[in-house]
Design an enzyme around this catalytic site. Structure first.
Site, PDB file in Angstrom:
ATOM      1  N   GLN A 104     -32.203   4.961 -67.831  1.00  0.00           N
ATOM      2  CA  GLN A 104     -32.692   6.096 -66.273  1.00  0.00           C
ATOM      3  C   GLN A 104     -33.699   5.671 -66.415  1.00  0.00           C
ATOM      4  O   GLN A 104     -34.639   5.700 -67.168  1.00  0.00           O
ATOM      5  CB  GLN A 104     -32.447   7.501 -67.699  1.00  0.00           C
ATOM      6  N   HIS A 110     -29.160  13.184 -63.260  1.00  0.00           N
ATOM      7  CA  HIS A 110     -28.384  13.099 -62.017  1.00  0.00           C
ATOM      8  C   HIS A 110     -27.252  11.694 -62.616  1.00  0.00           C
ATOM      9  O   HIS A 110     -27.471  11.513 -63.361  1.00  0.00           O
ATOM     10  CB  HIS A 110     -29.290  12.206 -61.243  1.00  0.00           C
TER      11      HIS A 110
HETATM   12  P1  5GP Z   1     -31.362   5.997 -62.488  1.00  0.00           P
HETATM   13  O1  5GP Z   1     -31.200   4.588 -63.127  1.00  0.00           O
HETATM   14  O2  5GP Z   1     -32.050   6.813 -63.622  1.00  0.00           O
HETATM   15  O3  5GP Z   1     -29.748   6.518 -63.002  1.00  0.00           O
HETATM   16  O4  5GP Z   1     -30.921   5.578 -61.767  1.00  0.00           O
HETATM   17  C1  5GP Z   1     -32.213   6.361 -60.345  1.00  0.00           C
HETATM   18  C2  5GP Z   1     -31.794   6.367 -58.786  1.00  0.00           C
HETATM   19  O5  5GP Z   1     -32.360   7.102 -58.384  1.00  0.00           O
HETATM   20  C3  5GP Z   1     -31.888   4.903 -58.770  1.00  0.00           C
HETATM   21  O6  5GP Z   1     -30.700   3.989 -57.582  1.00  0.00           O
HETATM   22  C4  5GP Z   1     -32.326   4.663 -57.397  1.00  0.00           C
HETATM   23  O7  5GP Z   1     -32.025   4.114 -56.155  1.00  0.00           O
HETATM   24  C5  5GP Z   1     -32.521   6.143 -57.004  1.00  0.00           C
HETATM   25  N1  5GP Z   1     -33.799   6.980 -56.523  1.00  0.00           N
HETATM   26  C6  5GP Z   1     -35.072   6.225 -56.865  1.00  0.00           C
HETATM   27  N2  5GP Z   1     -35.524   6.758 -56.217  1.00  0.00           N
HETATM   28  C7  5GP Z   1     -35.678   7.677 -55.212  1.00  0.00           C
HETATM   29  C8  5GP Z   1     -35.483   8.579 -53.920  1.00  0.00           C
HETATM   30  O8  5GP Z   1     -37.057   8.603 -53.426  1.00  0.00           O
HETATM   31  N3  5GP Z   1     -34.786   9.108 -52.919  1.00  0.00           N
HETATM   32  C9  5GP Z   1     -33.379   8.676 -53.090  1.00  0.00           C
HETATM   33  N4  5GP Z   1     -32.346   8.697 -52.531  1.00  0.00           N
HETATM   34  N5  5GP Z   1     -33.150   8.214 -54.720  1.00  0.00           N
HETATM   35  C10 5GP Z   1     -33.787   7.671 -55.533  1.00  0.00           C
END
Ligand code: 5GP
Length: 125
Positions: A104, A110
């Site tokens: 994460q 999310h």
């Molecule tokens: P995780 O690895 O935490 O499950 O996923 C985080 C997600 O957030 C990633 O898919 C990344 O592309 C997305 N993300 C990170 N920063 C931003 C942002 O500023 N705006 C948007 N729309 N997505 C983001």
């Protein structure tokens, strides 16, 4: 870098800033419990993130501390987004990364919604 899910909620995290309107997002859906927007680095033709409006670091934090109304509202919002995107017919994939082992990266819960193509392998790495 993956987050430490045991740290307290950081109100400066990027999704908190999107929720407050300080940073832009490509909004897909919003209700009292959740906001959904396109992922900035999509991994599929449809890649939407759904976040609760409350301050929860992770799935663990949310399921331990959120009220029944927040949990029900958030789950219903994820379903509403998938139907709005007309993914309920062809199908889709949901993913929640939790903490270090889950990789994460953003410390606000999310749910990833992936759609628009056929998925096969469950975990690619
Ligand atoms: P995780 O690895 O935490 O499950 O996923 C985080 C997600 O957030 C990633 O898919 C990344 O592309 C997305 N993300 C990170 N920063 C931003 C942002 O500023 N705006 C948007 N729309 N997505 C983001």
């Amino acid at each position: 870098m993956p987050i430490d899910p045991k740290l307290p909620y950081d109100p400066a995290n990027i999704f908190a800033r999107i929720l407050r309107g300080e940073l832009p997002c490509a909004r897909v859906y919003e209700d009292d419990h959740a906001l959904a927007f396109n992922d900035i680095r999509p991994q599929a033709p449809v890649h939407v993130l759904v976040i609760p409006k409350g301050e929860y670091v992770s799935w663990d934090d949310f399921t331990a501390k959120a009220s029944d109304a927040e949990i029900a509202g958030f789950m219903r919002a994820v379903g509403a987004v998938t139907r709005q995107l007309e993914l309920d017919g062809p199908g889709y994939r949901l993913m929640v990364n939790m903490g270090g082992a889950g990789h994460q990266e953003v410390p606000h819960l999310h749910v990833h919604i992936f759609g628009g193509r056929q998925f096969f392998q469950m975990i690619a790495d």
